[in-house]
Design a protein around this motif. Structure first.
Motif, PDB file in Angstrom:
ATOM      1  N   THR A  27      11.145   4.157  67.888  1.00 12.43           N
ATOM      2  CA  THR A  27      10.010   4.095  66.964  1.00 12.43           C
ATOM      3  C   THR A  27      10.006   2.729  66.303  1.00 12.43           C
ATOM      4  N   PHE A  28       8.827   2.277  65.900  1.00  9.56           N
ATOM      5  CA  PHE A  28       8.672   0.964  65.290  1.00  9.56           C
ATOM      6  C   PHE A  28       7.518   1.000  64.292  1.00  9.56           C
ATOM      7  N   ASN A  29       7.750   0.383  63.109  1.00 10.91           N
ATOM      8  CA  ASN A  29       6.698   0.332  62.098  1.00 10.91           C
ATOM      9  C   ASN A  29       6.815  -0.976  61.316  1.00 10.91           C
ATOM     10  N   ALA A  30       5.681  -1.536  60.923  1.00 10.76           N
ATOM     11  CA  ALA A  30       5.624  -2.740  60.089  1.00 10.76           C
ATOM     12  C   ALA A  30       4.671  -2.452  58.934  1.00 10.76           C
ATOM     13  N   TYR A  31       5.121  -2.666  57.704  1.00 13.20           N
ATOM     14  CA  TYR A  31       4.347  -2.284  56.530  1.00 13.20           C
ATOM     15  C   TYR A  31       4.725  -3.172  55.343  1.00 13.20           C
ATOM     16  N   PRO A  32       3.948  -3.257  54.269  1.00  8.84           N
ATOM     17  CA  PRO A  32       2.590  -2.703  54.150  1.00  8.84           C
ATOM     18  C   PRO A  32       1.613  -3.487  55.007  1.00  8.84           C
ATOM     19  N   ASN A  33       0.482  -2.928  55.247  1.00  8.47           N
ATOM     20  CA  ASN A  33      -0.536  -3.590  56.057  1.00  8.47           C
ATOM     21  C   ASN A  33      -1.900  -3.279  55.448  1.00  8.47           C
ATOM     22  N   PRO A  34      -2.551  -4.266  54.850  1.00  8.10           N
ATOM     23  CA  PRO A  34      -2.243  -5.703  54.777  1.00  8.10           C
ATOM     24  C   PRO A  34      -1.007  -5.986  53.916  1.00  8.10           C
ATOM     25  N   PHE A  35      -0.402  -7.184  54.131  1.00  9.03           N
ATOM     26  CA  PHE A  35       0.733  -7.605  53.329  1.00  9.03           C
ATOM     27  C   PHE A  35       0.456  -8.975  52.723  1.00  9.03           C
ATOM     28  N   THR A  36       1.221  -9.325  51.690  1.00  3.26           N
ATOM     29  CA  THR A  36       1.006 -10.617  51.035  1.00  3.26           C
ATOM     30  C   THR A  36       2.172 -11.568  51.306  1.00  3.26           C
ATOM     31  N   ASP A  37       3.356 -11.218  50.872  1.00  2.00           N
ATOM     32  CA  ASP A  37       4.511 -12.103  51.049  1.00  2.00           C
ATOM     33  C   ASP A  37       5.508 -11.557  52.063  1.00  2.00           C
ATOM     34  N   ALA A  38       6.044 -10.371  51.785  1.00  5.82           N
ATOM     35  CA  ALA A  38       7.081  -9.803  52.648  1.00  5.82           C
ATOM     36  C   ALA A  38       6.539  -8.652  53.474  1.00  5.82           C
ATOM     37  N   LEU A  39       6.785  -8.714  54.778  1.00 11.51           N
ATOM     38  CA  LEU A  39       6.440  -7.639  55.691  1.00 11.51           C
ATOM     39  C   LEU A  39       7.736  -6.905  56.029  1.00 11.51           C
ATOM     40  N   LYS A  40       7.775  -5.611  55.758  1.00 12.91           N
ATOM     41  CA  LYS A  40       8.964  -4.817  56.054  1.00 12.91           C
ATOM     42  C   LYS A  40       8.856  -4.250  57.461  1.00 12.91           C
ATOM     43  N   ILE A  41       9.969  -4.240  58.167  1.00 12.35           N
ATOM     44  CA  ILE A  41      10.001  -3.788  59.548  1.00 12.35           C
ATOM     45  C   ILE A  41      11.085  -2.724  59.676  1.00 12.35           C
ATOM     46  N   ALA A  42      10.718  -1.569  60.223  1.00 19.35           N
ATOM     47  CA  ALA A  42      11.684  -0.482  60.417  1.00 19.35           C
ATOM     48  C   ALA A  42      11.575   0.024  61.846  1.00 19.35           C
ATOM     49  N   TYR A  43      12.716   0.301  62.454  1.00 17.05           N
ATOM     50  CA  TYR A  43      12.699   0.837  63.816  1.00 17.05           C
ATOM     51  C   TYR A  43      13.912   1.709  64.069  1.00 17.05           C
TER      52      TYR A  43
END
Length: 195
Positions: A112-128
């Motif tokens: 599984t893979f997710n990138a959030y928040p979306n939209p993002f401003t500074d930091a994009l968090k990635i979980a898998y």
């Protein structure tokens, strides 16, 4: 407390931070009022009912669209589409589990893979999540397919859950694509950077 005065349908309020979706269909929440400089995060958790039983393992994929509507004309001002893959196993013999504490629930055996928040401003968090050890590559590209940055490049990771983050730095505001690769699994998501 943000939905104390909210009207809507398709859900039941569980407590001050949780709603339960009553059925697979449209859930409508109305009159959520917050300012333009306020962020609003929504998490979705999929829980298998206690009385849901299957005879053979199955893989299922749930998709969600969360859309923000404004005004009496229901003008769409933004939204996000995402999916939740799940692997379901038949329930083990409950008597056997009671008498043998060494038996545990089956581990998630899909990637599984997710990138959030979306939209993002500074930091994009990635979980898998990885079902087995393997190499992971994560790249960010622009709308014409050019690689903007490499977040992970063939790094060895053990099976299980992993989290990392990406700082947007000097990237220009706009649409980007984040691609996750591990073994034969490849998934690309559209993300939006807002300044």
């Amino acid at each position: 407390s943000i939905w104390d005065n909210t009207n809507g349908s398709g859900y039941t309020v569980i407590d001050d931070s949780t709603l339960m979706i009553d059925q697979c269909g449209e859930v409508l929440m109305e009159n959520i009022d917050y300012g333009a400089d306020v962020t609003f995060l929504i998490g979705v958790e999929v829980v298998v009912r206690d009385d849901y039983a299957i005879s053979t393992p199955i893989d299922v994929y749930y998709e969600f669209d969360v859309e923000e509507l404004i005004g009496s004309d229901s003008l769409s001002v933004g939204g996000v589409h995402f999916g939740v893959p799940m692997h379901l196993e038949p329930l083990p013999d409950l008597d056997l589990v009671k008498h043998n504490p060494q038996i545990v629930k089956p581990e998630v055996r899909i990637t599984t893979f997710n990138a959030y928040p979306n939209p993002f401003t500074d930091a994009l968090k990635i979980a898998y999540n990885l079902p087995k050890d393997g190499e992971v590559s994560i790249t960010l590209s622009n709308v014409v397919g050019q690689t903007v940055t490499i977040i992970e490049q063939g790094n060895f990771k053990t099976a299980g859950k992993h989290k990392t983050s990406f700082n947007s730095g000097q990237l220009a505001e706009g649409v980007y694509f984040i691609t996750f690769k591990s073994g034969e699994f490849v998934q690309t998501k559209k993300i939006v950077l807002m300044r």
